[in-house]
Design a protein around this motif. Structure first.
Motif, short mmCIF file in Angstrom:
data_model
loop_
_atom_site.label_atom_id
_atom_site.label_comp_id
_atom_site.label_asym_id
_atom_site.label_seq_id
_atom_site.Cartn_x
_atom_site.Cartn_y
_atom_site.Cartn_z
N ASP A 40 -10.52 83.35 -16.81
CA ASP A 40 -11.02 81.79 -16.92
C ASP A 40 -10.26 81.22 -17.81
N ILE A 41 -9.24 80.33 -17.39
CA ILE A 41 -8.08 79.96 -18.51
C ILE A 41 -7.98 78.36 -18.62
N LEU A 42 -7.98 77.77 -19.62
CA LEU A 42 -7.98 76.30 -19.88
C LEU A 42 -6.28 76.05 -20.20
N ILE A 43 -5.71 75.21 -19.27
CA ILE A 43 -4.29 74.68 -19.39
C ILE A 43 -4.47 73.37 -19.88
N GLN A 44 -3.55 73.09 -20.85
CA GLN A 44 -3.34 71.63 -21.53
C GLN A 44 -2.25 71.18 -20.69
N GLY A 45 -2.67 70.23 -19.85
CA GLY A 45 -1.72 69.30 -19.09
C GLY A 45 -0.80 68.15 -19.84
N TYR A 46 -0.33 67.09 -19.22
CA TYR A 46 0.59 66.19 -19.65
C TYR A 46 -0.72 65.44 -20.15
N GLY A 47 -0.34 64.51 -21.15
CA GLY A 47 -1.02 63.46 -21.81
C GLY A 47 -2.54 64.06 -22.27
N ASN A 48 -2.51 65.25 -22.74
CA ASN A 48 -4.12 65.55 -23.10
C ASN A 48 -4.73 65.99 -22.17
N GLY A 49 -4.35 65.76 -21.08
CA GLY A 49 -5.49 66.11 -19.75
C GLY A 49 -5.52 67.91 -19.69
N THR A 50 -6.78 68.41 -19.23
CA THR A 50 -6.68 69.81 -19.06
C THR A 50 -7.28 70.16 -17.60
N ASN A 51 -6.98 71.32 -17.19
CA ASN A 51 -7.36 71.85 -16.13
C ASN A 51 -7.99 73.26 -16.44
N ARG A 52 -9.17 73.68 -15.90
CA ARG A 52 -9.71 74.95 -16.15
C ARG A 52 -9.50 75.73 -14.80
N PHE A 53 -8.84 77.02 -14.60
CA PHE A 53 -8.50 77.84 -13.57
C PHE A 53 -9.02 78.95 -13.53
N VAL A 54 -9.82 79.46 -12.70
CA VAL A 54 -10.61 80.56 -12.46
C VAL A 54 -10.20 81.60 -11.43
N ILE A 55 -9.73 82.45 -11.85
CA ILE A 55 -9.22 83.79 -11.11
C ILE A 55 -10.35 84.80 -10.81
N GLN A 56 -10.52 85.16 -9.47
CA GLN A 56 -11.64 85.88 -9.17
C GLN A 56 -11.35 86.40 -7.81
N ASP A 57 -11.42 87.80 -7.75
CA ASP A 57 -11.42 88.50 -6.30
C ASP A 57 -10.24 88.13 -5.83
N GLY A 58 -9.22 88.01 -6.47
CA GLY A 58 -7.68 87.92 -5.86
C GLY A 58 -7.47 86.19 -5.44
N LYS A 59 -8.20 85.13 -5.99
CA LYS A 59 -8.47 83.92 -5.58
C LYS A 59 -8.34 83.06 -6.68
N SER B 31 -11.76 74.87 -11.66
CA SER B 31 -13.43 74.58 -11.69
C SER B 31 -13.60 73.46 -12.66
N GLU B 32 -12.85 73.07 -13.71
CA GLU B 32 -12.95 71.88 -14.26
C GLU B 32 -11.51 71.02 -14.33
N ALA B 33 -11.63 69.75 -14.48
CA ALA B 33 -10.60 69.01 -14.95
C ALA B 33 -10.72 67.70 -15.47
N THR B 34 -9.96 67.12 -16.36
CA THR B 34 -10.22 65.97 -17.13
C THR B 34 -9.48 64.68 -16.16
N CYS B 35 -8.89 64.94 -15.11
CA CYS B 35 -8.33 63.94 -14.43
C CYS B 35 -9.27 62.88 -13.92
N PRO B 36 -9.09 61.58 -13.58
CA PRO B 36 -10.21 60.80 -13.25
C PRO B 36 -10.59 61.02 -11.76
#
Length: 116
Positions: free
Chosen positions: A57-76, A80-85
């Motif tokens: 479960d990893i949080l990535i800092q995107g462009y312009g202070n936006g963030t995306n949370r990626f979940v890796i589970q069972d090879g997929k 799961s979360e994003a700050t984009c509009p």
């Protein structure tokens, strides 16, 4: 005269379907490599490469202070979360096949499944 025209159109449709089927088969063969990693990039630069066989479960800092949370589970992988509009990246679902990707345009974040 109309019958000949319909025969020509039918033949053209069959040829188009055969070519489409051949291209689809070639695509399946090219991307049939086993997926083993996800490559996450921000604004075109790779920031993380993670193994799909390890849940994360990893949080990535995107462009312009936006963030995306990626979940890796069972090879997929999925977002799961994003700050984009628009949150379209969250609705793309799970990806697991080599060549598939998840994209968040406002945050300029992309996760691409890669093989060996």
């Amino acid at each position: 005269m109309n019958i000949k025209r319909y025969k020509k159109e039918g033949l053209l449709i069959v040829i188009i379907l055969l070519i489409s089927g051949a291209l689809l088969l070639a695509n399946r063969i090219i991307f049939s490599k086993p997926a083993n990693q996800v490559e996450i990039s921000v604004n075109g630069e790779v920031v993380r490469t993670l193994d799909l066989d390890q849940d994360a479960d990893i949080l990535i800092q995107g462009y312009g202070n936006g963030t995306n949370r990626f979940v890796i589970q069972d090879g997929k992988v999925h977002v799961s979360e994003a700050t984009c509009p628009d949150k379209l990246c969250m609705h793309q679902g799970w990806v697991q096949i080599t060549g598939e990707s998840l994209v968040c345009l406002p945050n300029r974040v992309m996760a691409r499944i890669i093989g060996e």
